[in-house]
Design a protein around this motif. Sequence first.
Motif, PDB file in Angstrom:
ATOM      1  N   THR A 199       0.838  -1.207   0.000  1.00  0.00           N
ATOM      2  CA  THR A 199       0.000   0.000   0.000  1.00  0.00           C
ATOM      3  C   THR A 199       0.867   1.249   0.000  1.00  0.00           C
ATOM      4  N   MET A 200       1.894   1.272   0.865  1.00  0.00           N
ATOM      5  CA  MET A 200       2.758   2.448   0.960  1.00  0.00           C
ATOM      6  C   MET A 200       3.694   2.570  -0.239  1.00  0.00           C
ATOM      7  N   LYS A 201       3.790   1.495  -1.022  1.00  0.00           N
ATOM      8  CA  LYS A 201       4.521   1.532  -2.284  1.00  0.00           C
ATOM      9  C   LYS A 201       3.642   2.063  -3.420  1.00  0.00           C
ATOM     10  N   GLY A 202       2.361   2.253  -3.102  1.00  0.00           N
ATOM     11  CA  GLY A 202       1.459   2.825  -4.088  1.00  0.00           C
ATOM     12  C   GLY A 202       0.554   1.838  -4.785  1.00  0.00           C
ATOM     13  N   TYR A 205      13.783  -1.589   1.229  1.00  0.00           N
ATOM     14  CA  TYR A 205      12.806  -1.853   0.156  1.00  0.00           C
ATOM     15  C   TYR A 205      13.059  -3.225  -0.465  1.00  0.00           C
ATOM     16  N   ASP A 206      14.326  -3.513  -0.700  1.00  0.00           N
ATOM     17  CA  ASP A 206      14.682  -4.804  -1.308  1.00  0.00           C
ATOM     18  C   ASP A 206      14.277  -5.961  -0.397  1.00  0.00           C
ATOM     19  N   PHE A 221       6.063   5.564   0.406  1.00  0.00           N
ATOM     20  CA  PHE A 221       7.514   5.451   0.416  1.00  0.00           C
ATOM     21  C   PHE A 221       8.109   6.331  -0.677  1.00  0.00           C
ATOM     22  N   SER A 222       9.126   7.073  -0.317  1.00  0.00           N
ATOM     23  CA  SER A 222       9.772   7.955  -1.287  1.00  0.00           C
ATOM     24  C   SER A 222      10.756   7.171  -2.141  1.00  0.00           C
ATOM     25  N   GLU A 223      11.014   7.669  -3.310  1.00  0.00           N
ATOM     26  CA  GLU A 223      12.009   7.055  -4.186  1.00  0.00           C
ATOM     27  C   GLU A 223      13.399   7.205  -3.558  1.00  0.00           C
ATOM     28  N   LEU A 228      13.767  10.903  10.715  1.00  0.00           N
ATOM     29  CA  LEU A 228      12.561  10.556  11.466  1.00  0.00           C
ATOM     30  C   LEU A 228      11.401  10.250  10.523  1.00  0.00           C
ATOM     31  N   LEU A 229      11.185  11.093   9.546  1.00  0.00           N
ATOM     32  CA  LEU A 229      10.079  10.872   8.610  1.00  0.00           C
ATOM     33  C   LEU A 229      10.260   9.564   7.845  1.00  0.00           C
ATOM     34  N   GLU A 230      11.456   9.336   7.328  1.00  0.00           N
ATOM     35  CA  GLU A 230      11.683   8.122   6.540  1.00  0.00           C
ATOM     36  C   GLU A 230      11.622   6.865   7.411  1.00  0.00           C
ATOM     37  N   LEU A 231      12.171   6.939   8.602  1.00  0.00           N
ATOM     38  CA  LEU A 231      12.152   5.764   9.488  1.00  0.00           C
ATOM     39  C   LEU A 231      10.738   5.433   9.946  1.00  0.00           C
ATOM     40  N   LEU A 232       9.938   6.451  10.216  1.00  0.00           N
ATOM     41  CA  LEU A 232       8.547   6.182  10.605  1.00  0.00           C
ATOM     42  C   LEU A 232       7.810   5.481   9.460  1.00  0.00           C
ATOM     43  N   LYS A 233       8.078   5.914   8.243  1.00  0.00           N
ATOM     44  CA  LYS A 233       7.433   5.251   7.099  1.00  0.00           C
ATOM     45  C   LYS A 233       7.935   3.815   6.944  1.00  0.00           C
ATOM     46  N   LEU A 234       9.246   3.639   7.039  1.00  0.00           N
ATOM     47  CA  LEU A 234       9.816   2.287   6.890  1.00  0.00           C
ATOM     48  C   LEU A 234       9.309   1.339   7.969  1.00  0.00           C
TER      49      LEU A 234
END
Length: 897
Positions: A82-85, A683-684, A774-776, A739-745
């Motif tokens: 879902t978070m991958k789109g 991601y991998d 998730f951001s590129e 913080l933003l990226e880790l919360l998403k991960l």
Amino acid sequence: MDYKETLLLPKTNFPMRGNLGVREQEFERTWEEQDLYKKNLEKNKGAKEFILHDGPPYANGEIHMGHALNKILKDFIIRYKTMKGFYAPYIPGWDTHGLPIETALQKKGVDRKKYSVAEFREMCKTYALEQVELQKTQFKRLGILGEWDKPYITLDKEYVSDQIKVFSKMVEKGLIYKGLKPVYWSPVSETALAEAEIEYEDVESPSIYVAFPLKDSDTSLIIWTTTPWTLPANLAISAHPRLTYVLFSSNKGKYIVSKTLLDDVVKATNLTDIQVLDEFLGEKLEYKTYIHPLNKKELPVILGEHVLDTDGTGLVHTAPGHGEEDYVVGRKYNLDILVPINDKGYFTKEGLEFEGLFYEKANPLIIEKLKELNVLLHVSYFTHSYPHDWRSKKPVIFRATPQWFINLEPIKDDLLKAVDNVNWVQKWGKVRISNMIEARTDWCISRQRLWGVPIPIFYTEKNEPILDSKLILHIAEIFKKEGSNAWFMKEAKDLLPKGYTHKDSPNGIFTKETDTMDVWFDSGTSHQILERNGLSFPSDLYVEGSDQYRGWFNSSLTTSVSVYGTAPYKSVISHGFILDENGRAMSKSLGNTIDPLKVIKESGADILRLWVSSVEYSSDVRIGKATIRQASETYRKMRNTIRYMLSNLYDFDPKKNLVSFDKLDNLSKVMLVKLEELKREVYDAYEKYKFDAVNRLITNYMINDLSSFYIDYNKDILYVEGANSSVRRSAQSVIYHHLLELLKLLTPLIPHTTHEAYLEMPFERLENVYLERFSEVKEYNFKLMDSYNDFMNLRDEVLKALEVKRANKEIGKSLEANLEIHLPKALKESILALDVDLVQVLMVSKITFKEASEVKVVVSVSDGFKCERCWNIVDKLDGDVCSRCREVLESEYPNHK
């Protein structure tokens, strides 16, 4: 002077202790109020679909740790996709028919004989739906999002109708037939069982060698069996046409056995004075007759390829009513199918003097009778693995009864081709299911139970079944409108199409089949819900326990290939079973079960989820108090790091204060480069469903790279420097990005905690962190990673040297130390290329460099002066503070006294 109020100390509302057992329930209520699941679907509407089709758990009792493992793994995948789109709906299901629900009602005091079939079935339905609601609440408490208000349930009218349509298609293709064949039979449950309903347990059985005298001869055939109770059903003895047999004399008479097994037989039976009189191929024994010692019938010797010379005697006692191979070879010789055992496992009158005895109880009496008749050559007892009913846990027998079957032979090649086209994430899964398909006999799909989907077959006045696919589709439409209970509430004439006739029922009289379908056929047709819900078929993924290779993976494959010619799944993941910390299977009798609901109440669902993410789930996994404590400790470190990052962003507005990459110092740049590397690796790992790697990568990064390094040395900047100084805003920018990226991960793994932390983020947020995407992975143009690696290697040497001094109690904090660093010139130049304040980053008082061939760190105690504001030790003070602090005080706090 008190300088504390001039320091920018951390501030946050995010508590140190999670109190997850309580707070998580608040967050889950918020998710429902936000309609978070549907908002995500709406956000990704029109995007590429990812369909994980849920295998339906059985609706009976509270969830156990196996349920928790399974559902949490699925939730990891759905949340990640879902978070991958992806458009990734999750429709949970329940399996609701079958014996356990009948048994549960009986345990509650329901006497089914006091009710009509339809009434009893309604009671089963009510109970099943109660169990669905119970489990639904418990699954949601794991943090699982999905179509909880619209799950698929195998008793639903539409579901049953679709199931009957699949059955109709299989009838149309000629795959369904009724036959008298030996099947697994449970005397306790009084029903046939499929292979998927069999499990193996060790039992003690007799091992006997018996002499069957040839007619008009002084010679006997020796057979070996571990099921003496099947001897009254013996109708032949099988030999292999190409094996060599020997006729030999002994102290007890003349006998025939396989030449290969002669020594073994002699040893087991204690025969002596052995003399081989003749040798011949088994084909010469065909149609010779022997006298059955128990009933004196004259019976034939027949030939069969199933006979082996690896154990026994090479002559196989053959009872077509009690063995699959016996049945097959018996058909070739037109043998009867004798079954002197009734539904409850007791001998009928065909069992002669053993009539009325339970088959197991008859074993010693049959052995004693053989001894009396002087044909028992040997008896002993041994322990071996034997099939049991997986519900009642009692032994089963092979027993020929009239049953409905799916003929698998015409589709076996198609099944194996379909397996080849599936991505088996556990590669051994392909071999396992292929072997099962190759070895599998026809699938017995009928059950002698009340609570199940009726087999919609009518019989003519000649008692012949009507296998008419169009007629079955007519019943499917009735079930869609009225439910399957219509079969039991209406007469046959009221179910048949108006004006229906059949040549074999000239009087217009028809009867109905009373058997119900195997529940594995129920769940095996669940792929039908995809089309009904407008979702793509085949599904992208099935995720279940490793026992489902013989269960749901197998039954779903069979129905799908039968109807659509393809597997119902593109990929398959299997996970192991739950064991205790000592590697034992969990059982109430051992007292070693771990209740997931108790873990959630005491520690929180996120702790349980973090544990699931830490295990290599494709094998059996262990859990206990120690593993829960370990997961809790990992969680504590994660939470503290998240809290610290939040607490240093209280005055940070990314719209105003965010420092661009090109303006950051080099170590801050390094951290953003490493963050992108982390994202790529995580991601991998998510893509490969390696959640233990996700856990390990994130945990190690948060503890080692962030907490122990970047955050640690930046405290001196975050607390001490001016609020809007470039160095402080740079550090905050890096922390903000992390913080933003880790919360998403972390959201797929610990969604309650990331939900809570996200609400404390200092920016204009979305409604929920799960609505983030998730951001590129960014590619930064940064050339100094080699220099960074050189620096980190040097740092390791510094930390070792400091630890020695600390252990000797020569220093307390590292700030009290001076460093003399000996190193090669090239290494020094590489490290200095980073252009960072090494004294600040290494958190010491002073550093001097000396060129040398090897790295060496000399630590001495600083003789400088301690700044009363930042606590650094410097060569001189301006009053009681260092020059840096004086500058900050004058610019930021001019009125401070």
